[in-house]
Design an enzyme around this catalytic site. Structure first.
Site, PDB file in Angstrom:
ATOM      1  N   ASP A 138       6.919   6.791  -1.659  1.00 22.82           N
ATOM      2  CA  ASP A 138       8.394   6.793  -1.738  1.00 22.82           C
ATOM      3  C   ASP A 138       8.983   7.729  -2.792  1.00 22.82           C
ATOM      4  O   ASP A 138       9.912   7.346  -3.531  1.00 22.82           O
ATOM      5  CB  ASP A 138       8.917   5.363  -1.974  1.00 22.82           C
ATOM      6  CG  ASP A 138       8.570   4.420  -0.843  1.00 22.82           C
ATOM      7  OD1 ASP A 138       7.843   4.815   0.089  1.00 22.82           O
ATOM      8  OD2 ASP A 138       9.026   3.254  -0.888  1.00 22.82           O
ATOM      9  N   LYS A 165       8.674   3.528   6.781  1.00 23.00           N
ATOM     10  CA  LYS A 165       8.659   2.061   6.743  1.00 23.00           C
ATOM     11  C   LYS A 165      10.066   1.548   6.475  1.00 23.00           C
ATOM     12  O   LYS A 165      10.919   2.292   6.015  1.00 23.00           O
ATOM     13  CB  LYS A 165       7.697   1.575   5.650  1.00 23.00           C
ATOM     14  CG  LYS A 165       8.112   2.022   4.267  1.00 23.00           C
ATOM     15  CD  LYS A 165       7.030   1.747   3.240  1.00 23.00           C
ATOM     16  CE  LYS A 165       7.448   2.213   1.878  1.00 23.00           C
ATOM     17  NZ  LYS A 165       8.619   1.495   1.348  1.00 23.00           N
ATOM     18  N   CYS A 190       7.101  -1.054  -4.160  1.00 26.54           N
ATOM     19  CA  CYS A 190       6.342  -0.402  -3.087  1.00 26.54           C
ATOM     20  C   CYS A 190       4.958   0.053  -3.519  1.00 26.54           C
ATOM     21  O   CYS A 190       4.008  -0.023  -2.735  1.00 26.54           O
ATOM     22  CB  CYS A 190       7.170   0.733  -2.501  1.00 26.54           C
ATOM     23  SG  CYS A 190       8.621   0.072  -1.634  1.00 26.54           S
TER      24      CYS A 190
HETATM   25  C1  VGL Z   1      11.486   0.195  -2.888  1.00 32.24           C
HETATM   26  C2  VGL Z   1      13.024  -1.451  -3.239  1.00 32.24           C
HETATM   27  C3  VGL Z   1      13.529  -1.287  -1.972  1.00 32.24           C
HETATM   28  C4  VGL Z   1      10.366   1.005  -3.434  1.00 32.24           C
HETATM   29  C5  VGL Z   1      11.966   0.363  -1.603  1.00 32.24           C
HETATM   30  O1  VGL Z   1      10.129   2.127  -2.940  1.00 32.24           O
HETATM   31  O2  VGL Z   1       9.698   0.515  -4.381  1.00 32.24           O
HETATM   32  N1  VGL Z   1      12.012  -0.726  -3.686  1.00 32.24           N
HETATM   33  N2  VGL Z   1      12.998  -0.374  -1.170  1.00 32.24           N
END
Ligand code: VGL
Ligand code: ZN
Length: 206
Positions: free
Chosen positions: A9, A110, A155
């Site tokens: 991410d 995702k 994540c």
């Molecule tokens: C994430 C919160 C919501 C992350 C993704 O990438 O850690 N955290 N969506």
């Protein structure tokens, strides 16, 4: 031993100035860039929500970002709107130089189902649906996965825990990760949980 790099991410919305900013998030980018040329197998996860996703506080009347709510029958942190599909916030950070990967980068998206969140790059939070990442790695005979990215306490943690559960040897490079830290010690606790699951927590200079 066949190994793969997993970039979790590394997207604009998780960087300072973004919708769900991870403090010091840009620090993960040079670490990832330095690692990229050294892996034949590179995977990048991408948080990729439809507008109005159920993890967004804005989808729940009376909820503010950071509060707890419920989604898919599970407790759910209410997040600000973030990583909406096709927006600049959902794009990979520009300074992340994916062109350094000698054999390219496979992207796994995702969080696309509005009714459930998906922190892990492998499964949604209910372990109902699979992104295909586990099979992709196994088809390439990967034994070890090396993980960097954001957020350590969400994540990154769930990706590492699922990888360990799937039988991979998991290495977390802590200088290549940063956390949201809704509570100040969340990232430290996450690393303890990962260690307890057999994850090796080390640094990129090793
Ligand atoms: C994430 C919160 C919501 C992350 C993704 O990438 O850690 N955290 N969506
Ligand atoms: Zn998300």
């Amino acid at each position: 031993m066949t190994r793969a790099l997993i970039l979790v991410d590394i997207q604009n919305d998780f960087m300072p100035g973004g919708a769900l900013a991870v403090p010091d998030g840009f620090a993960v980018v040079p670490v990832a860039n330095a690692l990229l040329p050294t892996f034949d197998l590179v995977v990048a996860s991408q948080d990729w929500h439809p507008a109005g996703h159920g993890s967004f506080a804005s989808s729940h009347e009376g909820k503010a970002p950071g509060e707890m709510g419920e989604l898919a029958g599970m407790p759910q942190v209410m997040w600000p709107d973030h990583c909406v599909q096709e927006t600049e916030g959902a794009a990979f950070v520009e300074s992340l130089d994916l062109s350094r990967a000698p054999k390219g980068v496979e992207v796994f998206q995702k969080g696309t189902d509005p009714r459930i969140d998906s922190y892990s790059a492998f499964f949604d939070n209910g372990h109902r649906k699979d992104t295909g990442l586990g099979d992709w790695l196994k088809a390439r005979e990967v034994r070890q996965v090396v993980i960097v990215g954001v957020a350590t306490d969400y994540c990154v943690k769930f990706t590492a825990l699922d990888a360990a559960e799937l039988g991979f040897d998991v290495v977390l490079l802590e200088d290549g990760c940063r956390g949201v830290n809704l509570q100040p010690d969340d990232s430290e606790k996450a690393k303890d949980e990962m260690r307890a699951a057999g994850v090796t927590v080390t640094t990129s200079d090793t």
